[in-house]
Design an enzyme around this catalytic site. Structure first.
Site, short mmCIF file in Angstrom:
data_model
loop_
_atom_site.label_atom_id
_atom_site.label_comp_id
_atom_site.label_asym_id
_atom_site.label_seq_id
_atom_site.Cartn_x
_atom_site.Cartn_y
_atom_site.Cartn_z
N TYR A 135 48.69 34.83 62.26
CA TYR A 135 49.58 34.60 61.10
C TYR A 135 49.19 33.27 60.48
CZ TYR A 135 54.25 35.20 58.85
OH TYR A 135 55.28 35.41 57.97
N HIS A 140 51.43 32.75 52.77
CA HIS A 140 52.06 34.04 53.06
C HIS A 140 53.29 33.84 53.93
CE1 HIS A 140 52.57 38.23 54.28
NE2 HIS A 140 52.45 37.86 55.55
N ARG A 149 64.59 33.84 54.92
CA ARG A 149 65.35 32.63 55.25
C ARG A 149 65.13 31.61 54.13
NH1 ARG A 149 62.35 34.28 59.38
NH2 ARG A 149 60.73 32.77 58.79
N GLU A 205 47.61 44.49 53.61
CA GLU A 205 47.53 43.07 53.96
C GLU A 205 46.08 42.62 53.87
OE1 GLU A 205 49.43 42.09 57.65
OE2 GLU A 205 51.43 42.23 56.75
N ASP A 239 45.31 45.17 57.52
CA ASP A 239 46.27 45.51 58.57
C ASP A 239 47.51 46.10 57.89
OD1 ASP A 239 47.14 45.57 61.29
OD2 ASP A 239 48.45 43.88 60.85
N LYS A 259 53.24 48.35 62.56
CA LYS A 259 51.89 47.78 62.48
C LYS A 259 50.83 48.59 63.22
CE LYS A 259 52.50 43.69 60.41
NZ LYS A 259 51.67 43.17 59.32
N SER A 263 44.81 50.24 61.16
CA SER A 263 44.20 49.02 60.62
C SER A 263 42.79 49.38 60.19
CB SER A 263 44.17 47.90 61.67
OG SER A 263 45.45 47.52 62.06
N THR A 366 47.61 37.69 56.89
CA THR A 366 47.52 37.84 55.44
C THR A 366 47.23 36.48 54.80
OG1 THR A 366 49.16 39.60 55.61
CG2 THR A 366 48.72 38.73 53.42
#
Length: 437
Positions: A135, A140, A149, A205, A239, A259, A263, A366
Site C-alpha cells: 500500500y 492513494h 475518515r 488498480e 489488482d 481482492k 489479478s 495503487t
C-alpha cells in the site's frame, strides 16, 4: 546521483532486428524476459526484441562463457530458475544477448531462433508461489482515507511501516484473460443486513509488480543495503477490486473476497539492469514525517532507490469498440508516488525471517499521484461513485460495467537514454456466473 549504466544502455545502439530500432517498448536497450510458445512447441523463455521474440536457450552456444551456463535455464515453462540465479548472472546474459543482437555478423546464426510475436502465445513469466500486495501509494492512501475518515485519512502506522497483505497467488492471470465479475456479500447503504449477488463496484488498480529473484533462507532477513539484489525486475499489475464487497468484509482482518478473484499481470519482466538509467532519488518525505527506522534506511537506496516509470490507464467500453472509438485515458501516474522504495519492501517483508522465493510477486499498491489526473482507480476518480466520469460518446461510469476493458501501459525515459516500455496489461470484465439458489 550515479547511475550504474553500461554499453547496453547506449541510446545510439541499433539492432539488426529492424523492428527494434525506435520501438516504443522493446528496443535493444530493454530485452525483457518472458515465457512464450511458438506455433509448434512448448512454452520456453525468451526476450522481446522489437516485434519479435528471441528463444534464449536456442542460442546458448553462441553466448560468452559467463552467459552460456545461464541460458539453458530459460528452456523451461517458467522463469523461476533463471530469476533465482541472481542479478549478476542475469546481467551476464543481458550483455551476451545484446552483443548478439547488435552484431550484424551474428544475424545468420541467431535469426532462426527469432519468432514473430504475433504468431506466439504468451504465458505467465513465472510460477507465483506467493503474492503480497503493498500500500505504498501515499496519495492513494490519503484519498481513500478521506472517503472513510475525513478527519484522519492515514492511520498512525502508515508512515512507519510498509503496509501490505498476503494476496492470492492462484488467481494471478496473464494480461488478456477476462475478469469474471465476482459474487459476494455487500451491505447496501442505509441497511443492516447484507445481501448476496454480483459486485456492483468492480474497480481497477494501477500498480507495478516487483518480481523476486534470488531468495533468502527462512529465518535470515535481507538487509536493506543488499535488498536491491533480490529484485529481478518489474511488470505491470492490475489488482482488481470489488469495492462494495471490500467495504463489508475488510474489518477486522483486511482484504479477502474483494481482492482474491483476479489479478492481471503483463507478460514481460523488465530487468533491473534495463531500468538502471531511470533510477532517481526517493522523493523527500514531507516536513514532519518520521524517518524510516534504521533497518529500513540506507543512504544509497534513498539516493537511487526510486524509479521514474510512467504509467497510463485507458478504458474501452463495449460501445466505444462498436462505434470504433479509441480508448479513453483515465489517468497517468508515476512510480515516484511510492512512499517506500522497492528495496524497503523486500527488507520489511523478510525482517521477521520470512523466506522469499524466486518468482514471488510483490504489488506496489495503487500508485496515484497528487493531481486529479493521476488518480489511479475509479474509487478515487469518482469520489466513491458519487461523481461518475463522463466519457466521450455520452457514456458515464462510476465503476466498471460488463464489457469494459482496462488497458494499462508503462514506460521509462530519461535524457540521454532510449525509451523502454513494459508492453501492456489489459483485461475485460465478463458477467458474473449464475449460482444455484
Amino acid at each position: 546521483m550515479t547511475r550504474c549504466t553500461d554499453f547496453t544502455h547506449d541510446p545510439a545502439a541499433r539492432s539488426w532486428v529492424g523492428s527494434a530500432n525506435g520501438h516504443g517498448d522493446f528496443p535493444v536497450q530493454n530485452l525483457p524476459l518472458g515465457i512464450f510458445a511458438p506455433p509448434s512447441g512448448p512454452p520456453r523463455g525468451g526476450v522481446a526484441i522489437g516485434s519479435e521474440i528471441l528463444d534464449i536457450a536456442a542460442i546458448a552456444a553462441l553466448l560468452p562463457d559467463d552467459a552460456r551456463g545461464v541460458a539453458p535455464l530459460a528452456d523451461r515453462a517458467t522463469l523461476n530458475d533463471l530469476l533465482g540465479v541472481g542479478n549478476d548472472a542475469l546481467r551476464a546474459l543481458r550483455h551476451g544477448l545484446f552483443r548478439l543482437l547488435t552484431d550484424p555478423a551474428s544475424e545468420e546464426a541467431v535469426r532462426p531462433a527469432l519468432h514473430s510475436m504475433t504468431r506466439c502465445s504468451l504465458h505467465l513469466p513465472a510460477h507465483v508461489g506467493d503474492y503480497t500486495d503493498f500500500y505504498t501509494g501515499i496519495h492513494h492512501a490519503e484519498n481513500v482515507g478521506k472517503l472513510l475518515r475525513p478527519d484522519s485519512p492515514l492511520l498512525p502506522n502508515y508512515k512507519y511501516v510498509p503496509i501490505g497483505y498476503h494476496g492470492r497467488a492462484s488467481s494471478i492471470r496473464l494480461s488478456g484473460e477476462d475478469v469474471i465479475r465476482p459474487n459476494g456479500q455487500t451491505l447496501p447503504p442505509g441497511t443492516q443486513t447484507p445481501i448476496f449477488g454480483p459486485s456492483k463496484r468492480v474497480d481497477h488498480e494501477l500498480e507495478m509488480a516487483i518480481w523476486v529473484g534470488r531468495g533468502n533462507a527462512l529465518g535470515q532477513p535481507i538487509p536493506i543495503a543488499g535488498a536491491r539484489e533480490h529484485i529481478a525486475g518489474l511488470s505491470i499489475l492490475n489488482d482488481w477490486s470489488a469495492r462494495d464487497i471490500q467495504a463489508w468484509e475488510y474489518q477486522p482482518l483486511g482484504p479477502f473476497l474483494a481482492k482474491n478473484f483476479h489479478s492481471s499481470v503483463s507478460p514481460w519482466i523488465v530487468t533491473m539492469d534495463a531500468l538502471a538509467p531511470y533510477r532517481v532519488a526517493q522523493p523527500p518525505r514531507p516536513k514532519g514525517d518520521p524517518a524510516p527506522l534504521p533497518y529500513l534506511l540506507d543512504p544509497a537506496d534513498q539516493e537511487s532507490g526510486a524509479l521514474d516509470v510512467t504509467m497510463e490507464v485507458h478504458l474501452s467500453t463495449a460501445r466505444m469498440r462498436a462505434e470504433d472509438r479509441p480508448p479513453h485515458r483515465l489517468s497517468c501516474s508515476s512510480m515516484t508516488a511510492m512512499y517506500w522504495t522497492a528495496a524497503q519492501l523486500i527488507t520489511h517483508h523478510s525482517v521477521n525471517g520470512c523466506n522469499l522465493a524466486p518468482g514471488d510477486l510483490l504489488g506496489t499498491g495503487t500508485l496515484s499521484g497528487a493531481s486529479d489526473e493521476s488518480k489511479a482507480c475509479l474509487l478515487e476518480l469518482t469520489q466513491g461513485g458519487r461523481e461518475p466520469l463522463h466519457l466521450p460518446g455520452g457514456e458515464s461510469r462510476a465503476f466498471l460495467e460488463d464489457g469494459d476493458e482496462i488497458i494499462i501501459t508503462a514506460f521509462a525515459e530519461a535524457p540521454g537514454f532510449a525509451r523502454i516500455g513494459f508492453g501492456e496489461c489489459r483485461a475485460r470484465i465478463a458477467p458474473a456466473p449464475g449460482l444455484e439458489p
